[in-house]
Design a protein around this motif. Sequence first.
Motif, PDB file in Angstrom:
ATOM      1  N   PHE A  80       0.871  -1.172   0.000  1.00  0.00           N
ATOM      2  CA  PHE A  80       0.000   0.000   0.000  1.00  0.00           C
ATOM      3  C   PHE A  80       0.900   1.211   0.000  1.00  0.00           C
ATOM      4  CE2 PHE A  80      -2.567   3.381   1.832  1.00  0.00           C
ATOM      5  CZ  PHE A  80      -3.737   3.246   1.107  1.00  0.00           C
ATOM      6  N   LYS A  81       0.687   2.088  -0.975  1.00  0.00           N
ATOM      7  CA  LYS A  81       1.516   3.282  -1.113  1.00  0.00           C
ATOM      8  C   LYS A  81       0.661   4.520  -0.902  1.00  0.00           C
ATOM      9  CE  LYS A  81       4.684   1.020  -4.218  1.00  0.00           C
ATOM     10  NZ  LYS A  81       5.963   0.897  -3.684  1.00  0.00           N
ATOM     11  N   GLN A  82       1.163   5.403  -0.076  1.00  0.00           N
ATOM     12  CA  GLN A  82       0.502   6.672   0.209  1.00  0.00           C
ATOM     13  C   GLN A  82       1.205   7.765  -0.582  1.00  0.00           C
ATOM     14  OE1 GLN A  82      -2.086   6.515   2.560  1.00  0.00           O
ATOM     15  NE2 GLN A  82      -2.625   8.565   1.943  1.00  0.00           N
ATOM     16  N   ASN A  83       0.428   8.659  -1.201  1.00  0.00           N
ATOM     17  CA  ASN A  83       1.021   9.801  -1.895  1.00  0.00           C
ATOM     18  C   ASN A  83       0.127  11.023  -1.703  1.00  0.00           C
ATOM     19  OD1 ASN A  83      -1.079   9.725  -3.859  1.00  0.00           O
ATOM     20  ND2 ASN A  83       0.067   8.207  -5.046  1.00  0.00           N
ATOM     21  N   MET A  84       0.460  12.116  -2.356  1.00  0.00           N
ATOM     22  CA  MET A  84      -0.294  13.353  -2.167  1.00  0.00           C
ATOM     23  C   MET A  84      -1.735  13.236  -2.663  1.00  0.00           C
ATOM     24  SD  MET A  84       2.622  16.296  -2.800  1.00  0.00           S
ATOM     25  CE  MET A  84       2.071  16.603  -4.417  1.00  0.00           C
ATOM     26  N   MET A  85      -2.007  12.322  -3.565  1.00  0.00           N
ATOM     27  CA  MET A  85      -3.352  12.138  -4.113  1.00  0.00           C
ATOM     28  C   MET A  85      -4.164  11.136  -3.296  1.00  0.00           C
ATOM     29  SD  MET A  85      -3.389  14.172  -6.667  1.00  0.00           S
ATOM     30  CE  MET A  85      -4.807  13.660  -7.596  1.00  0.00           C
ATOM     31  N   GLY A  86      -3.602  10.626  -2.224  1.00  0.00           N
ATOM     32  CA  GLY A  86      -4.270   9.610  -1.423  1.00  0.00           C
ATOM     33  C   GLY A  86      -3.381   8.389  -1.322  1.00  0.00           C
ATOM     34  N   GLY A  87      -3.939   7.254  -1.570  1.00  0.00           N
ATOM     35  CA  GLY A  87      -3.157   6.029  -1.493  1.00  0.00           C
ATOM     36  C   GLY A  87      -3.847   4.923  -2.240  1.00  0.00           C
ATOM     37  N   GLY A  88      -3.118   3.842  -2.417  1.00  0.00           N
ATOM     38  CA  GLY A  88      -3.693   2.699  -3.110  1.00  0.00           C
ATOM     39  C   GLY A  88      -2.807   1.484  -2.997  1.00  0.00           C
ATOM     40  N   PHE A  89      -3.385   0.348  -3.265  1.00  0.00           N
ATOM     41  CA  PHE A  89      -2.633  -0.898  -3.244  1.00  0.00           C
ATOM     42  C   PHE A  89      -1.830  -1.030  -4.531  1.00  0.00           C
ATOM     43  CE2 PHE A  89      -6.070  -1.820  -0.267  1.00  0.00           C
ATOM     44  CZ  PHE A  89      -5.341  -2.360   0.785  1.00  0.00           C
ATOM     45  N   SER A  90      -0.645  -1.586  -4.409  1.00  0.00           N
ATOM     46  CA  SER A  90       0.157  -1.911  -5.587  1.00  0.00           C
ATOM     47  C   SER A  90       0.511  -3.392  -5.505  1.00  0.00           C
ATOM     48  CB  SER A  90       1.409  -1.042  -5.676  1.00  0.00           C
ATOM     49  OG  SER A  90       2.304  -1.347  -4.632  1.00  0.00           O
ATOM     50  N   ILE A  91       0.596  -4.011  -6.665  1.00  0.00           N
ATOM     51  CA  ILE A  91       0.842  -5.447  -6.744  1.00  0.00           C
ATOM     52  C   ILE A  91       2.057  -5.678  -7.616  1.00  0.00           C
ATOM     53  CG2 ILE A  91      -0.110  -7.655  -7.517  1.00  0.00           C
ATOM     54  CD1 ILE A  91      -2.926  -6.362  -6.975  1.00  0.00           C
ATOM     55  N   ASP A  92       3.035  -6.371  -7.064  1.00  0.00           N
ATOM     56  CA  ASP A  92       4.246  -6.724  -7.806  1.00  0.00           C
ATOM     57  C   ASP A  92       4.251  -8.233  -7.991  1.00  0.00           C
ATOM     58  OD1 ASP A  92       6.746  -6.774  -9.026  1.00  0.00           O
ATOM     59  OD2 ASP A  92       7.824  -6.658  -7.123  1.00  0.00           O
ATOM     60  N   ASN A  93       3.980  -8.664  -9.231  1.00  0.00           N
ATOM     61  CA  ASN A  93       3.872 -10.086  -9.544  1.00  0.00           C
ATOM     62  C   ASN A  93       5.017 -10.490 -10.464  1.00  0.00           C
ATOM     63  OD1 ASN A  93       3.209 -12.648 -10.416  1.00  0.00           O
ATOM     64  ND2 ASN A  93       1.081 -12.162 -10.882  1.00  0.00           N
ATOM     65  N   PRO A  94       5.951 -11.318  -9.979  1.00  0.00           N
ATOM     66  CA  PRO A  94       7.076 -11.736 -10.818  1.00  0.00           C
ATOM     67  C   PRO A  94       6.659 -12.657 -11.969  1.00  0.00           C
ATOM     68  CG  PRO A  94       7.100 -12.957  -8.764  1.00  0.00           C
ATOM     69  CD  PRO A  94       6.013 -11.921  -8.639  1.00  0.00           C
ATOM     70  N   ASN A  95       5.431 -13.158 -11.949  1.00  0.00           N
ATOM     71  CA  ASN A  95       4.943 -14.048 -13.005  1.00  0.00           C
ATOM     72  C   ASN A  95       4.276 -13.305 -14.152  1.00  0.00           C
ATOM     73  OD1 ASN A  95       5.592 -16.518 -11.508  1.00  0.00           O
ATOM     74  ND2 ASN A  95       4.023 -15.780 -10.127  1.00  0.00           N
ATOM     75  N   ALA A  96       4.097 -12.000 -14.004  1.00  0.00           N
ATOM     76  CA  ALA A  96       3.464 -11.201 -15.054  1.00  0.00           C
ATOM     77  C   ALA A  96       4.488 -10.962 -16.164  1.00  0.00           C
ATOM     78  CB  ALA A  96       2.965  -9.883 -14.491  1.00  0.00           C
ATOM     79  N   ILE A  97       4.159 -11.411 -17.384  1.00  0.00           N
ATOM     80  CA  ILE A  97       5.079 -11.198 -18.504  1.00  0.00           C
ATOM     81  C   ILE A  97       4.721  -9.941 -19.282  1.00  0.00           C
ATOM     82  CG2 ILE A  97       5.761 -13.612 -18.714  1.00  0.00           C
ATOM     83  CD1 ILE A  97       3.763 -13.883 -21.027  1.00  0.00           C
TER      84      ILE A  97
END
Length: 118
Positions: A80-97
């Motif tokens: 979950f990343k917070q920034n000046m516009m609010g925040g949101g979930f981020s997903i890092d998938n090593p299987n995504a090509i």
Amino acid sequence: MVISITDGARDQVKEMMKDESVGVRLRFGVKGGGCSGLSYSLGFEYDVNEELDMVEDINGIPVVINKQDAPIIEGTTLDFKQNMMGGGFSIDNPNAIVSCGCGSSFKAKERTGTPEKC
């Protein structure tokens, strides 16, 4: 452990779980669609199908994952990343090509899905 959940994501999920009933779990998985063919599915779940689902405690969060989705999301990190516009979930998938510009759609080597317009 199929996925990992950062401390930031854990804190955000726990905060969101306060609005849910007792016994709620986080469901993380994959569904067809999105620009690249597959999209992530993230929500709350009360029912678990023991034949189709696995349940793991990940960083203090009870997580439900469909067994069919496990190979596609193996090694994925939910943050979950917070920034000046609010925040949101981020997903890092090593299987995504391939990943879509919107960040919520991807293609995996094992399962490509059917692309839709973003």
